[in-house]
Design a protein around this motif. Structure first.
Motif, mmCIF file in Angstrom:
data_model
loop_
_atom_site.group_PDB
_atom_site.id
_atom_site.type_symbol
_atom_site.label_atom_id
_atom_site.label_comp_id
_atom_site.label_asym_id
_atom_site.label_seq_id
_atom_site.Cartn_x
_atom_site.Cartn_y
_atom_site.Cartn_z
ATOM 1 N N GLU A 24 0.828 -1.203 0.000
ATOM 2 C CA GLU A 24 0.000 0.000 0.000
ATOM 3 C C GLU A 24 0.862 1.253 0.000
ATOM 4 O OE1 GLU A 24 -3.034 -2.343 2.891
ATOM 5 O OE2 GLU A 24 -3.099 -0.162 3.076
ATOM 6 N N SER A 25 2.035 1.178 0.618
ATOM 7 C CA SER A 25 2.837 2.394 0.671
ATOM 8 C C SER A 25 3.455 2.718 -0.682
ATOM 9 C CB SER A 25 3.896 2.293 1.753
ATOM 10 O OG SER A 25 4.660 1.136 1.556
ATOM 11 N N PHE A 27 1.987 2.067 -3.433
ATOM 12 C CA PHE A 27 0.861 2.609 -4.175
ATOM 13 C C PHE A 27 0.575 4.054 -3.767
ATOM 14 C CE2 PHE A 27 -2.727 2.706 -6.793
ATOM 15 C CZ PHE A 27 -3.707 3.416 -6.122
ATOM 16 N N GLN A 57 -11.162 9.446 -7.511
ATOM 17 C CA GLN A 57 -11.013 8.422 -6.474
ATOM 18 C C GLN A 57 -11.341 7.047 -7.031
ATOM 19 O OE1 GLN A 57 -12.665 9.229 -2.595
ATOM 20 N NE2 GLN A 57 -13.058 7.048 -2.282
ATOM 21 N N LEU A 60 -8.390 5.881 -9.203
ATOM 22 C CA LEU A 60 -7.195 5.478 -8.471
ATOM 23 C C LEU A 60 -7.434 4.170 -7.737
ATOM 24 C CD1 LEU A 60 -6.177 9.045 -7.434
ATOM 25 C CD2 LEU A 60 -4.789 7.488 -8.792
ATOM 26 N N LEU A 61 -8.638 3.974 -7.238
ATOM 27 C CA LEU A 61 -8.958 2.693 -6.604
ATOM 28 C C LEU A 61 -8.883 1.574 -7.631
ATOM 29 C CD1 LEU A 61 -9.879 1.259 -4.022
ATOM 30 C CD2 LEU A 61 -12.247 1.720 -4.699
ATOM 31 N N TRP A 64 -5.367 0.605 -8.228
ATOM 32 C CA TRP A 64 -4.935 -0.301 -7.159
ATOM 33 C C TRP A 64 -5.399 -1.729 -7.445
ATOM 34 C CZ3 TRP A 64 -2.321 -1.610 -2.854
ATOM 35 C CH2 TRP A 64 -2.873 -2.563 -1.995
ATOM 36 N N ARG A 65 -6.665 -1.861 -7.783
ATOM 37 C CA ARG A 65 -7.230 -3.204 -7.937
ATOM 38 C C ARG A 65 -6.731 -3.928 -9.170
ATOM 39 N NH1 ARG A 65 -13.319 -1.446 -6.360
ATOM 40 N NH2 ARG A 65 -13.212 -2.008 -4.149
ATOM 41 N N SER B 82 -8.717 10.018 0.980
ATOM 42 C CA SER B 82 -9.883 9.162 0.731
ATOM 43 C C SER B 82 -9.523 8.014 -0.210
ATOM 44 C CB SER B 82 -11.100 9.945 0.248
ATOM 45 O OG SER B 82 -10.758 10.874 -0.730
ATOM 46 N N VAL B 83 -8.579 8.252 -1.126
ATOM 47 C CA VAL B 83 -8.117 7.145 -1.976
ATOM 48 C C VAL B 83 -7.473 6.064 -1.117
ATOM 49 C CG1 VAL B 83 -6.407 6.467 -3.696
ATOM 50 C CG2 VAL B 83 -7.816 8.476 -4.085
ATOM 51 N N MET B 84 -6.564 6.470 -0.221
ATOM 52 C CA MET B 84 -5.845 5.471 0.571
ATOM 53 C C MET B 84 -6.775 4.757 1.553
ATOM 54 S SD MET B 84 -3.052 5.388 -0.907
ATOM 55 C CE MET B 84 -2.443 4.016 0.073
ATOM 56 N N ALA B 86 -9.847 4.015 0.887
ATOM 57 C CA ALA B 86 -10.540 3.020 0.062
ATOM 58 C C ALA B 86 -9.627 1.835 -0.246
ATOM 59 C CB ALA B 86 -11.029 3.664 -1.233
ATOM 60 N N VAL B 87 -8.358 2.144 -0.483
ATOM 61 C CA VAL B 87 -7.383 1.086 -0.781
ATOM 62 C C VAL B 87 -7.217 0.157 0.418
ATOM 63 C CG1 VAL B 87 -4.890 0.728 -1.039
ATOM 64 C CG2 VAL B 87 -6.102 2.261 -2.598
ATOM 65 N N ARG B 88 -7.106 0.765 1.595
ATOM 66 C CA ARG B 88 -6.937 -0.028 2.814
ATOM 67 C C ARG B 88 -8.140 -0.935 3.032
ATOM 68 N NH1 ARG B 88 -4.715 4.351 5.433
ATOM 69 N NH2 ARG B 88 -2.858 3.911 4.207
ATOM 70 N N ASP B 90 -10.103 -2.069 0.815
ATOM 71 C CA ASP B 90 -10.083 -3.115 -0.198
ATOM 72 C C ASP B 90 -9.112 -4.221 0.192
ATOM 73 O OD1 ASP B 90 -8.751 -3.953 -3.166
ATOM 74 O OD2 ASP B 90 -10.927 -3.777 -3.066
ATOM 75 N N ALA B 91 -7.929 -3.830 0.655
ATOM 76 C CA ALA B 91 -6.919 -4.812 1.057
ATOM 77 C C ALA B 91 -7.399 -5.611 2.264
ATOM 78 C CB ALA B 91 -5.598 -4.112 1.365
ATOM 79 N N ASN B 171 4.188 -0.758 6.449
ATOM 80 C CA ASN B 171 4.314 -0.095 5.154
ATOM 81 C C ASN B 171 5.400 -0.726 4.321
ATOM 82 O OD1 ASN B 171 2.308 1.704 5.580
ATOM 83 N ND2 ASN B 171 3.635 3.207 6.560
#
Lengths: 206, 282
Positions: A24-25, A27, A57, A60-61, A64-65, B82-84, B86-88, B90-91, B171
């Motif tokens: 995640e970092s 990304f 948003q 960008l999500l 990630w996916r 807000s992006v991160m 959402a990413v978190r 999702d993970a 991280n």
């Protein structure tokens, strides 16, 4: 074997490969690089800051996916451009079908209504005028200029993203710039460019 | 100095190649876009240094670029956060899905997670269950059957509650190692508690049994490996019923991939399973 560089020194592709392995970092660093670009692409389609932020948003999500689907046959930037454009267009379609938001002329709604005679207002006015000039370009020129000027995509990346050849990229950029120059020429020369000759008068021969 | 002629036909001579203003202007955009080679770039720079009208043209082109750059609107400050978030989310949902799968299926489960070298070493040292033995990959690759560990799995395998806060992924890596695991290469006393903790960090649980370290470098290769044993890789794990064939295949495929796939044989729901993990920055 541990890489001692900071993430900021990694290429986009290296960061995206780490993303595919769950980082995640990595990304987060990658997203930071392109948030403004994705927002610009979305805003160009949606003409609304709020909707553009939502679409950005989403895009960008999605970046990630889909990290494991990327095969490295285009740059991460090109990959992201396609995702962003699609996300914005999807939102535009959904918005139109809700039939409550006017699609045209959002720029007029966003402009300042009472400019005050100071530097910041002048800068905003100029920025508004430039954005309006870009918005008024035909779609293909606008798309090319946005890819080039707002993310520094190379001619090759633009060609890949738009599905055209490099010659077409150059000519679209050239015409976009010529049109922008025409619309904005009053804004030129304020920094004291010297003689009255404009680039359009100096085509020259090849 | 040169006097520019009114029709712009001034010439500058560099190393036998002359460039007219027309030629220079024709490449100014490409030059500013960074799309010309070194020779052309220095030809442009040399010409512009000695030609006022071309210098003015270049400056105007730069000015247009500046205007465009200034006009780009910044997104709202909140966008990155807000992006991160959402990413978190999702993970996390992927990890929770993995835990649910692990605790409900008696099968071979192959995880894709990152483990640091220290955890790999710690896990590997439990390979035969004999205290003090070092990891020996070839012994397992020869098809030594997995055996059940002596330690009891109090509390069952895996926690539905998921990772404890202290064990959450850090991280830059998929998962952090627990603090009490020693550095890579150490012979760690194969204490079941430590191994259990190591596996709890990625939502599993060590139930005793053979341990193999294999570390694949690439998610797409794990996907191919999953395909080869008829399983579906969802980016985090894949599951298949235990068989010696499958286990051997996984070991040898990992060798072909050219890395090490970290994992172990253990128990879940009373059945033997293989749990393997890949990846991680060593």
């Amino acid at each position: 074997m541990k890489d001692k560089r900071e993430f900021s020194e990694y290429t986009d592709e290296e960061l995206y490969r780490l993303t595919a392995r769950g980082s995640e970092s990595a990304f987060s660093e990658l997203a930071s690089r392109y948030e403004k670009f994705v927002f610009t692409v979305a805003n160009d389609v949606l003409r609304s800051r709020e909707d553009a932020a939502d679409a950005a948003q989403e895009a960008l999500l999605k970046l990630w996916r889909t990290s494991r689907a990327w095969r490295g046959d285009c740059t991460v930037r090109t990959w992201l451009y396609r995702i962003a454009k699609t996300a914005a267009l999807d939102m535009a379609r959904a918005r139109v079908s809700r039939a409550s938001v006017p699609f045209e002329g959002a720029f007029a709604d966003e402009a300042d209504t009472s400019p005050t005679p100071d530097e910041e207002a002048e800068r905003r006015e100029t920025a508004d005028e430039v954005r309006a000039a870009v918005a008024s370009l035909p779609e293909q020129y606008r798309e090319a200029i946005i890819m080039r000027e707002f993310s520094g995509m190379s001619y090759k990346e633009i060609a890949d993203a738009a599905g055209i050849d490099i010659g077409t990229v150059k000519s679209r950029l050239s015409r976009a710039r010529a049109e922008l120059y025409e619309k904005l020429k009053d804004r030129f020369g304020k920094d004291g460019t010297k003689d009255g000759q404009s680039p359009s008068n100096m085509r020259g021969t090849k | 100095m040169r006097q520019p002629e009114s029709n712009g036909k001034e010439r500058v001579d560099m190393s036998g190649r002359e460039y007219g203003c027309g030629e220079i202007i024709a490449v100014l955009d490409e030059y500013l876009d960074g799309e010309v080679d070194e020779n052309t770039a220095s030809a442009v720079e040399k010409h512009v240094a000695g030609c006022e009208s071309c210098a003015a043209a270049l400056e105007e082109k730069r000015e247009l670029r500046r205007l465009l750059a200034d006009a780009a609107e910044d997104p709202p400050d909140t966008l990155h956060d807000s992006v991160m978030a959402a990413v978190r989310a999702d993970a996390d949902s992927k990890r929770r899905a993995f835990i649910r799968r692990f605790t409900s299926v008696a099968a071979v489960v192959v995880l894709a997670v990152g483990l640091t070298a220290a955890v790999l070493a710690a896990v590997s040292s439990g390979i035969t269950g004999t205290k003090g033995d070092r990891y020996n990959m070839s012994a397992v690759a020869d098809g030594a059957p997995p055996h059940h560990g002596d330690d009891e799995m109090a509390g069952g395998v895996g926690n539905e509650a998921g990772n404890e806060p202290g064990n959450e992924p850090g991280n830059g890596e998929c998962f952090d190692k627990p603090d009490d695991i020693g550095p890579s290469g150490d012979v760690v006393d194969p204490d079941a508690e430590r191994l259990k903790k190591a596996f709890e960090t990625f939502g599993g649980g060590y139930a005793g049994g053979n341990v193999v370290i294999i570390d694949c470098g690439d998610a797409s290769e794990v996907e191919a490996l999953a395909d080869s044993v008829g399983a579906d890789f969802d980016g985090v794990s894949f599951v298949l019923p235990y068989s010696e064939d499958a286990w051997t295949k996984i070991l040898t495929e990992a060798g072909r991939i050219g890395g090490v796939l970290s994992g172990f044989c253990g128990e879940t729901d009373g059945e033997t399973c293989i749990i393997a993990a890949f990846g991680g920055a060593l």
